[in-house]
Write a protein that holds these residues in place. Structure first.
Motif, PDB file in Angstrom:
ATOM      1  N   HIS A 164      -2.949  12.070  -1.902  1.00 36.80           N
ATOM      2  CA  HIS A 164      -4.351  12.238  -2.303  1.00 36.80           C
ATOM      3  C   HIS A 164      -5.021  13.412  -1.602  1.00 36.80           C
ATOM      4  O   HIS A 164      -6.229  13.451  -1.470  1.00 36.80           O
ATOM      5  CB  HIS A 164      -5.136  10.948  -2.015  1.00 36.80           C
ATOM      6  CG  HIS A 164      -4.571   9.742  -2.702  1.00 36.80           C
ATOM      7  ND1 HIS A 164      -4.823   9.464  -4.025  1.00 36.80           N
ATOM      8  CD2 HIS A 164      -3.757   8.762  -2.246  1.00 36.80           C
ATOM      9  CE1 HIS A 164      -4.184   8.343  -4.354  1.00 36.80           C
ATOM     10  NE2 HIS A 164      -3.537   7.910  -3.304  1.00 36.80           N
ATOM     11  N   SER A 177      -3.564  12.344   3.847  1.00 35.41           N
ATOM     12  CA  SER A 177      -2.774  11.684   2.811  1.00 35.41           C
ATOM     13  C   SER A 177      -1.750  12.634   2.196  1.00 35.41           C
ATOM     14  O   SER A 177      -2.009  13.821   2.018  1.00 35.41           O
ATOM     15  CB  SER A 177      -3.712  11.156   1.725  1.00 35.41           C
ATOM     16  OG  SER A 177      -2.983  10.649   0.637  1.00 35.41           O
ATOM     17  N   ARG A 192     -10.780  10.751   5.174  1.00 38.42           N
ATOM     18  CA  ARG A 192     -10.417  10.387   3.798  1.00 38.42           C
ATOM     19  C   ARG A 192     -11.594  10.646   2.872  1.00 38.42           C
ATOM     20  O   ARG A 192     -12.587   9.920   2.880  1.00 38.42           O
ATOM     21  CB  ARG A 192      -9.990   8.922   3.722  1.00 38.42           C
ATOM     22  CG  ARG A 192      -9.581   8.480   2.304  1.00 38.42           C
ATOM     23  CD  ARG A 192      -8.443   9.345   1.750  1.00 38.42           C
ATOM     24  NE  ARG A 192      -8.175   9.045   0.357  1.00 38.42           N
ATOM     25  CZ  ARG A 192      -7.254   8.180  -0.070  1.00 38.42           C
ATOM     26  NH1 ARG A 192      -6.529   7.508   0.821  1.00 38.42           N
ATOM     27  NH2 ARG A 192      -7.060   7.972  -1.346  1.00 38.42           N
ATOM     28  N   THR A 220     -11.118   4.705  -1.975  1.00 40.60           N
ATOM     29  CA  THR A 220     -10.235   3.662  -1.459  1.00 40.60           C
ATOM     30  C   THR A 220     -10.945   2.332  -1.618  1.00 40.60           C
ATOM     31  O   THR A 220     -12.164   2.260  -1.768  1.00 40.60           O
ATOM     32  CB  THR A 220      -9.895   3.855   0.038  1.00 40.60           C
ATOM     33  OG1 THR A 220     -11.108   3.850   0.800  1.00 40.60           O
ATOM     34  CG2 THR A 220      -9.138   5.145   0.277  1.00 40.60           C
ATOM     35  N   SER A 261      -0.084   5.823   2.765  1.00 43.61           N
ATOM     36  CA  SER A 261      -0.581   4.470   2.978  1.00 43.61           C
ATOM     37  C   SER A 261      -1.393   4.343   4.260  1.00 43.61           C
ATOM     38  O   SER A 261      -1.918   5.308   4.803  1.00 43.61           O
ATOM     39  CB  SER A 261       0.585   3.467   2.967  1.00 43.61           C
ATOM     40  OG  SER A 261       1.392   3.612   4.114  1.00 43.61           O
ATOM     41  N   SER A 262      -1.479   3.109   4.771  1.00 41.40           N
ATOM     42  CA  SER A 262      -2.277   2.821   5.962  1.00 41.40           C
ATOM     43  C   SER A 262      -1.595   3.260   7.248  1.00 41.40           C
ATOM     44  O   SER A 262      -2.145   3.078   8.341  1.00 41.40           O
ATOM     45  CB  SER A 262      -2.578   1.326   6.025  1.00 41.40           C
ATOM     46  OG  SER A 262      -1.370   0.585   5.986  1.00 41.40           O
ATOM     47  N   ASP A 296      -7.080  -1.502   1.002  1.00 39.41           N
ATOM     48  CA  ASP A 296      -6.291  -0.352   1.440  1.00 39.41           C
ATOM     49  C   ASP A 296      -6.447  -0.092   2.934  1.00 39.41           C
ATOM     50  O   ASP A 296      -5.548   0.472   3.565  1.00 39.41           O
ATOM     51  CB  ASP A 296      -6.724   0.926   0.712  1.00 39.41           C
ATOM     52  CG  ASP A 296      -6.510   0.891  -0.774  1.00 39.41           C
ATOM     53  OD1 ASP A 296      -5.447   0.419  -1.208  1.00 39.41           O
ATOM     54  OD2 ASP A 296      -7.401   1.338  -1.523  1.00 39.41           O
ATOM     55  N   THR A 297      -7.601  -0.435   3.476  1.00 42.60           N
ATOM     56  CA  THR A 297      -7.968   0.036   4.811  1.00 42.60           C
ATOM     57  C   THR A 297      -8.153  -1.041   5.868  1.00 42.60           C
ATOM     58  O   THR A 297      -8.087  -0.743   7.058  1.00 42.60           O
ATOM     59  CB  THR A 297      -9.276   0.847   4.734  1.00 42.60           C
ATOM     60  OG1 THR A 297     -10.346  -0.001   4.254  1.00 42.60           O
ATOM     61  CG2 THR A 297      -9.132   2.046   3.806  1.00 42.60           C
ATOM     62  N   ASP A 336       0.863  -1.182   0.000  1.00 38.85           N
ATOM     63  CA  ASP A 336       0.000   0.000   0.000  1.00 38.85           C
ATOM     64  C   ASP A 336       0.896   1.226   0.000  1.00 38.85           C
ATOM     65  O   ASP A 336       1.853   1.304   0.765  1.00 38.85           O
ATOM     66  CB  ASP A 336      -0.894  -0.009   1.241  1.00 38.85           C
ATOM     67  CG  ASP A 336      -1.898   1.136   1.236  1.00 38.85           C
ATOM     68  OD1 ASP A 336      -2.367   1.504   0.148  1.00 38.85           O
ATOM     69  OD2 ASP A 336      -2.216   1.649   2.324  1.00 38.85           O
TER      70      ASP A 336
END
Length: 265
Positions: free
Chosen positions: A170, A167, A209, A213, A192-193, A217-218, A88
């Motif tokens: 993003h 992020s 966020r 996603t 990333s996470s 990803d989460t 990720d």
């Protein structure tokens, strides 16, 4: 489910995959290609995915495995499943910024209940233990033996001085507009996470966020945050974010430490 076995398998596979990823990361150059959705993929994503998938299928042959890099798994569904993002933060990897992670999680009836997030370039590893509580293990790491761990717990937030993480790759105006609704003491960026893990570790209070996603990803970060006493809710109605949705796509969400006075959209 044997959670003692799951914790050990997740931890070892994350470390093994991290070694594979770092071999490629430390090379002079590596190829970057575009997938069908135009997102980037590297040999590191594919090598880590192959290693993790083989290990999980051997350890848990009767449990559905969903992984980002195997599109044929995205149309399968089950009440309980394993879900993997082998790398990720590919954009962070490509830019050699270090904010990329290995993510492995187990979802039970819509909730990520176990997970590991390993950031090999940063030497940080977070995971849920056999009881579902979140710990951070201190490096250097022995692949076959757990080292010293410290329990993680979200901190009690100060709504007049919140620490917000967002992020790096993003960030957009909508996110900034939403964050401006809060009284913030500090803003930090992470890839990333890792953002979930910073909230879990008490290093941040809030991670909104407002962008697309997928569940891979989460899920691991969500499990880590849950195990530290945090929560993840939908952005629109503040109900709990659930898993096993069509094509494994998430709505916008907010990850936070309970006590944060959430603002409406």
């Amino acid at each position: 489910m044997d959670y003692i076995k799951m914790t050990a398998v997740f931890r070892k596979l994350a470390l093994d995959a991290g070694d594979k990823i770092m071999e490629i990361y430390d090379a002079d150059d590596f190829d970057v290609r575009a997938k069908s959705d135009e997102s980037p993929v590297t040999a590191a994503d594919e090598a880590a995915d192959a290693l993790i998938s083989a290990g999980l299928r051997e350890a848990f042959p009767d449990v559905l495995l969903v992984t980002e890099e195997q599109a044929d798994t995205h149309s399968e569904s089950a009440a309980n499943f394993l879900i993997v993002d082998p790398l990720d933060g590919t954009k962070e990897f490509i830019k050699r910024r270090g904010d990329f992670t290995v993510n492995i999680a187990y979802v039970e009836n819509g909730t990520p209940v176990r997970g590991v997030v390993y950031a090999p370039a940063k030497g940080r590893m977070f995971y849920t233990d056999a009881d579902g509580n979140t710990v951070e293990e201190e490096g250097p790491f022995d692949h076959d033996k757990q080292g010293l761990t410290k329990p993680l717990k979200v901190k009690t937030p100060d709504n007049d001085a919140l620490i917000v993480v967002a992020s790096k790759s993003h960030r957009d105006q909508a996110t900034d507009d939403y964050i401006s609704k809060y009284k913030t003491a500090d803003m930090t960026g992470a890839g990333s996470s890792l953002k979930f893990c910073l909230v879990a570790a008490g290093e941040a209070d809030l991670y909104p966020r407002l962008g697309r996603t997928m569940e891979w990803d989460t899920a691991a970060g969500h499990a880590v945050l849950n195990g530290a006493g945090g929560a993840v809710v939908r952005f629109d109605d503040h109900t709990h974010l659930t898993y096993g949705k069509p094509i494994y796509e998430n709505p916008f969400f907010i990850a936070y430490a309970p006590g944060v006075e959430l603002k409406s959209a």
